[in-house]
Design an enzyme around this catalytic site. Structure first.
Site, short mmCIF file in Angstrom:
data_model
loop_
_atom_site.label_atom_id
_atom_site.label_comp_id
_atom_site.label_asym_id
_atom_site.label_seq_id
_atom_site.Cartn_x
_atom_site.Cartn_y
_atom_site.Cartn_z
N TYR A 144 0.84 -1.20 0.00
CA TYR A 144 0.00 0.00 0.00
C TYR A 144 0.88 1.25 0.00
O TYR A 144 0.70 2.17 -0.82
CB TYR A 144 -0.90 -0.03 1.25
CG TYR A 144 -1.66 1.24 1.51
CD1 TYR A 144 -2.78 1.55 0.75
CD2 TYR A 144 -1.27 2.12 2.51
CE1 TYR A 144 -3.50 2.72 1.00
CE2 TYR A 144 -1.98 3.28 2.76
CZ TYR A 144 -3.09 3.58 2.00
OH TYR A 144 -3.79 4.73 2.24
N LYS A 156 1.09 4.29 -2.85
CA LYS A 156 0.79 5.69 -2.54
C LYS A 156 2.03 6.57 -2.71
O LYS A 156 1.93 7.73 -3.10
CB LYS A 156 0.25 5.80 -1.11
CG LYS A 156 -1.19 5.31 -0.96
CD LYS A 156 -2.17 6.22 -1.70
CE LYS A 156 -3.61 5.90 -1.33
NZ LYS A 156 -4.57 6.75 -2.07
#
Lengths: 253, 453
Positions: free
Chosen positions: A159, A163
């Site tokens: 994740y 990002k």
């Protein structure tokens, strides 16, 4: 049009069922926003949020199917959304998945799917958004990043890396767009209590979606390029950045 | 025509948008630009002294009119001039003051173009006596998508008054004929008095404004308690030659205004804060004589005090500032509204160093013209002041309830649903505009934001 104090009138929300997106839409409605397109995969969820915005004072809320991984459809999707809203003052890029790191550790396909949404999907949809905004000569693109993009962590590195990619892309994009009237604002919240983080324990500086919404409104008013939520987490992260890895691995963050 | 993509803002430096800027050198260039305007339309821009987004047009075309600046005819006997729309009031004064002519109406800066003055229907310190700028415009030429029109208030009253204060949305003014005021000296005979609080200021102005051609009060909106609303009232008329000191009598119409200072290109944000502005206001109030009559001062320092500092708007830092100006009708409700406004500003500690109170005379038939009989209060505040949006929204309600309105030339942040009821003749104006510009070529950021057309 955005006014002198940063209020916006029309908003395209990508990821319209996200808790942070809806809290932001409500906050900006209180500040005078009236026209919305809410886009996402869960149309029933979008409709419920649309009702809430209309009750809060919005005058026009459209809901549209939008799938981040359907990159072939992004150009026509964006064209239609701009067609519905006329001028778009703000595009809020709020979709994304967190994933379960334990599974992601060994599930190649799951990792690729996550990156396809959070990074590839976001970059893909930003291209036509930028084109339309440059044409209208104004607008703000607000992208939800995370403090996890600032330093890799064992607990969410897939994740975090997706990002981080998006965050860096948007920093460069923001610089490339100087002088075009289009502004890019990156929002880096810490831990936020949402459906996405349900079941996770609060850490220090955990905030609610409403706190992120308020910070976004303030960021629009002051023309910020990067917004940290809560504000002090910026200093925490700038400290953590310099912690040696051998030590950082052992920190309970 | 030269063309460039530029990021434009108004004088307040807020809400920049990107636009193709073209500089017409002739009315033919203007006609061509209108004919070839893109979908996002076109609007004229003068010297960009509108505070908000009135002379911006994101994604479209902005016509910078300052190259269209010829003076065509000066009639000294008849006190009239015919000029291009891009002529500034400063240019006009440099040429005409030595000849004994002065614009009938000048706003607080002479850095405005004649076209801009018409589009905003600007007012000055003599509004109570002579009305606003367009009251003294005899005719103008208007380029519209439907062709060129030569407009006078008698021949074409609808178009004339829709353009007076119409924020450039009825067409592009290229030339105008103005009535001028005859003057015998370039000096002002000025009387000054201090008022101890707001009530004192308002009653002094009410009693004696009509004795003077020019009148205005500077208010210290930061003063609190029993000093709330303390003011310095300055009033005057053009001096007669025999009132001048002997050394000035040889050249009674001499006029040499100059910028003595230039603000540096960059100021730190937050320089104007509660402490610094409170100190400035204290000094300003104390330096004014308690009561002084017959002081002889240059017209520029009386009419355009801020023009001495070039680029003074930069002192507000990168976030810019906004100017809030409203008018409320005379009577108890209007006076209560002025009081409420000053109270709230004072309580909020809004760091405003040039709040101004003035009494208006009758308005004119301009559909969107700002002035109406009543009190007008103007103040500057830094856009970064915490709580500013809420403060202004609250003041909007007070003004609306008192039957007043905000000035579009200063406007940069109000909501369309607040502005529309303030201008009850908006629909009438839209009908006239629709005939002049059925395709919606004339557009601006302000028109979009306030949903004007």
């Amino acid at each position: 049009m955005q006014d002198a104090l940063g209020s916006v009138q029309s908003i395209l929300v990508l990821g319209g069922t996200s808790d942070i997106a809806q809290a932001t839409a409500l906050e900006l409605t209180r500040g005078g926003a009236r026209r919305f397109v809410l886009a996402g995969r869960d149309v029933a969820g979008l409709d419920a949020n649309a009702k809430e915005l209309l009750a809060a004072g919005a005058s026009q809320v459209d809901t549209r199917q939008f799938d981040a991984v359907d990159t072939y459809g992004h150009e026509s999707f964006v064209r239609e959304a701009f067609g519905v809203l006329g001028d778009v003052d703000l595009v809020l890029v709020a979709f994304g998945v967190l994933g379960d790191q334990e599974r992601l550790d060994h599930d190649r396909q799951a990792a690729m799917d996550l990156i396809a949404v959070n990074y590839v999907g976001a970059v893909s949809v930003l291209y036509p958004v930028v084109e339309h905004m440059k044409e209208q000569g104004h607008g703000t693109i607000c992208v939800l990043s995370t403090v996890a993009a600032e330093r890799a962590r064992r607990s969410n590195y897939v994740y975090g890396s997706s990002k981080a990619g998006l965050d860096w892309f948007c920093q460069g994009l923001g610089d490339a767009l100087v002088g075009t009237g289009v502004h890019v604002m990156i929002v880096r919240p810490g831990m936020v209590r949402t459906r996405m983080t349900e079941g996770m324990e609060d850490v220090p500086l955990t905030v609610d979606p409403e706190d992120v919404a308020a910070a976004i409104r303030e960021g629009l008013a002051s023309g910020r390029e990067i917004v940290w939520v809560p504000g002090p987490i910026r200093w925490v992260m700038s400290g953590l950045r310099h912690v040696p890895r051998a030590l950082f691995r052992r920190l309970p963050v | 025509m030269d063309e460039n993509i530029e990021l434009l803002t108004g004088w307040g430096g807020t809400a920049p948008t990107a636009t193709r800027v073209a500089e017409p050198h002739s009315p033919g260039d203007v006609r061509e630009a209108i004919a070839e305007a893109p979908d996002r339309g076109l609007v004229a821009r003068g010297l960009a002294r509108s505070y908000g987004d009135a002379a911006q047009n994101a994604g479209g075309v902005v016509l910078r009119m300052t190259e269209l600046a010829a003076v065509h005819d000066v009639d000294i006997e008849g006190a009239g001039v015919t000029v291009d729309a891009g002529v500034s009031l400063e240019q006009l004064m440099r040429l005409l003051v030595p000849l004994g002519l002065f614009p009938m109406v000048t706003p607080g800066t002479c850095q405005v173009t004649v076209g801009g003055a018409i589009a905003a229907d600007v007012h000055g310190k003599n509004h109570h006596g002579v009305g606003s700028f367009c009251n003294h415009v005899e005719a103008f030429t208007l380029e519209t998508p439907q062709g060129t029109r030569h407009v006078t208030p008698d021949r074409d009253p609808d178009v004339f008054w829709a353009t007076a204060g119409g924020m450039g949305l009825t067409g592009v003014v290229t030339q105008a004929r103005l009535r001028m005021k005859r003057i015998r000296t370039s000096r002002i005979r000025m009387d000054t008095e201090r008022a101890s609080d707001l009530d004192d200021a308002m009653s002094r102005m009410e009693q004696r404004d009509s004795d003077y051609h020019y009148s205005v009060a500077w208010i210290d909106v930061m003063a609190r308690g029993s000093h709330m609303g303390r003011s310095v009232i300055t009033r005057g008329d053009f001096a007669e030659p025999d009132e001048l000191p002997t050394r000035m009598r040889s050249d009674p119409l001499g006029f040499k205004p100059s910028t003595v200072l230039t603000a540096p290109p960059w100021f730190p944000n937050g320089l104007l804060n509660k402490v610094s502005v409170r100190a400035f206001n204290e000094l300003w109030f104390r330096k004014a004589p308690r009561h002084q009559e017959g002081a002889i001062v240059p017209l520029a320092s009386f009419h355009h005090p801020l023009d001495f500092v070039h680029g003074w708007n930069r002192i507000y830092g990168t976030r810019g500032f906004l100017q809030y100006q409203f008018v409320v009708p005379y009577g108890p409700e209007g006076e209560a509204a002025v009081r409420t406004a000053v109270e709230r500003l004072s309580a909020h500690g809004a760091p405003s160093f040039r709040a101004v109170l003035k009494r208006f005379g009758p308005g004119n038939p301009g559909h969107l013209s700002f002035p109406m009989p009543g009190w007008t209060l103007t103040l500057d505040v830094p856009a970064g002041m915490p709580g500013l949006a809420g403060l202004c929204d609250g003041l909007d309600e007070v003004v609306l309830e008192a039957g007043g309105r905000l000035y579009l030339a200063k406007e940069s942040r109000a909501k369309p649903w607040v502005i529309h009821p303030m201008y009850p003749r908006l629909d009438e104006w839209r009908e006239i505009r629709a005939k002049l510009d059925p395709g919606g070529v004339l557009r601006s950021d302000m028109a979009r934001r306030l949903d004007l057309c």
